[in-house]
Scaffold this motif. Structure first.
Motif, short mmCIF file in Angstrom:
data_model
loop_
_atom_site.label_atom_id
_atom_site.label_comp_id
_atom_site.label_asym_id
_atom_site.label_seq_id
_atom_site.Cartn_x
_atom_site.Cartn_y
_atom_site.Cartn_z
N VAL A 186 6.31 76.34 -63.12
CA VAL A 186 5.65 75.49 -64.10
C VAL A 186 5.86 74.02 -63.73
N LEU A 187 4.90 73.21 -64.11
CA LEU A 187 4.93 71.78 -63.78
C LEU A 187 5.53 71.00 -64.94
N PRO A 188 6.04 69.79 -64.66
CA PRO A 188 6.56 68.96 -65.75
C PRO A 188 5.46 68.71 -66.79
N GLY A 189 5.84 68.77 -68.06
CA GLY A 189 4.88 68.56 -69.14
C GLY A 189 4.47 69.86 -69.78
N TYR A 190 3.26 69.86 -70.35
CA TYR A 190 2.72 70.99 -71.11
C TYR A 190 2.08 72.00 -70.17
N ASN A 191 2.41 73.28 -70.30
CA ASN A 191 1.88 74.35 -69.45
C ASN A 191 1.32 75.47 -70.32
N VAL A 192 0.26 76.12 -69.84
CA VAL A 192 -0.28 77.31 -70.48
C VAL A 192 -0.24 78.43 -69.45
N VAL A 193 0.37 79.55 -69.82
CA VAL A 193 0.40 80.74 -68.98
C VAL A 193 -0.65 81.68 -69.55
N LYS A 194 -1.69 81.97 -68.75
CA LYS A 194 -2.81 82.78 -69.22
C LYS A 194 -2.81 84.13 -68.50
N ILE A 195 -2.82 85.21 -69.29
CA ILE A 195 -2.85 86.57 -68.75
C ILE A 195 -4.16 87.23 -69.19
N ASN A 196 -4.93 87.73 -68.23
CA ASN A 196 -6.18 88.43 -68.52
C ASN A 196 -6.12 89.84 -67.98
N ALA A 197 -6.62 90.79 -68.76
CA ALA A 197 -6.68 92.18 -68.33
C ALA A 197 -8.10 92.70 -68.49
N LYS A 198 -8.50 93.58 -67.57
CA LYS A 198 -9.81 94.22 -67.65
C LYS A 198 -9.63 95.70 -67.36
N ASP A 199 -10.23 96.56 -68.21
CA ASP A 199 -10.10 98.00 -67.97
C ASP A 199 -11.33 98.52 -67.22
N LYS A 200 -11.34 99.82 -66.91
CA LYS A 200 -12.41 100.40 -66.10
C LYS A 200 -13.75 100.41 -66.82
N PHE A 201 -13.77 100.18 -68.13
CA PHE A 201 -15.01 100.13 -68.89
C PHE A 201 -15.54 98.71 -69.06
N GLY A 202 -14.79 97.73 -68.53
CA GLY A 202 -15.21 96.34 -68.63
C GLY A 202 -14.68 95.60 -69.84
N HIS A 203 -13.89 96.27 -70.68
CA HIS A 203 -13.28 95.60 -71.83
C HIS A 203 -12.20 94.65 -71.33
N THR A 204 -12.07 93.51 -71.98
CA THR A 204 -11.10 92.52 -71.54
C THR A 204 -10.19 92.10 -72.69
N ASP A 205 -9.04 91.58 -72.33
CA ASP A 205 -8.10 91.00 -73.29
C ASP A 205 -7.46 89.79 -72.62
N GLU A 206 -7.11 88.81 -73.41
CA GLU A 206 -6.48 87.60 -72.88
C GLU A 206 -5.35 87.19 -73.81
N LYS A 207 -4.24 86.80 -73.20
CA LYS A 207 -3.10 86.27 -73.95
C LYS A 207 -2.74 84.92 -73.32
#
Length: 82
Positions: free
Chosen positions: A55-76
């Motif tokens: 992570v870099l100095p200051g404000y950071n966002v860690v973004k996790i994306n998942a996609k299943d075999k049907f194309g459904h997605t989720d993001e945290k």
């Protein structure tokens, strides 16, 4: 569904951190593609994953994306300050 990003271990969500190297792990049981900050990461047969990020100095966002075999997605998104 890929709406299964769970057990994410990032104990510093929303907090100030002292170290710029952070370990992130979790489970995305039904995901076939998982990305961390836009970079595809490896997942095992059970959906477990483990990555180390810088992570870099200051404000950071860690973004996790998942996609299943049907194309459904989720993001945290997780926020931290160095």
């Amino acid at each position: 569904f890929a709406k299964e990003i769970k057990k994410v271990k990032l104990s510093v969500d929303g907090k100030k951190v002292e170290n710029n190297i952070i370990n992130v792990s979790g489970n995305a049981k039904n995901a076939v593609i998982l990305t961390l900050n836009g970079r595809e990461i490896s997942i095992d047969q059970n959906g477990n994953w483990n990555e180390t990020i810088v992570v870099l100095p200051g404000y950071n966002v860690v973004k996790i994306n998942a996609k299943d075999k049907f194309g459904h997605t989720d993001e945290k998104n997780y926020k931290l300050i160095l």
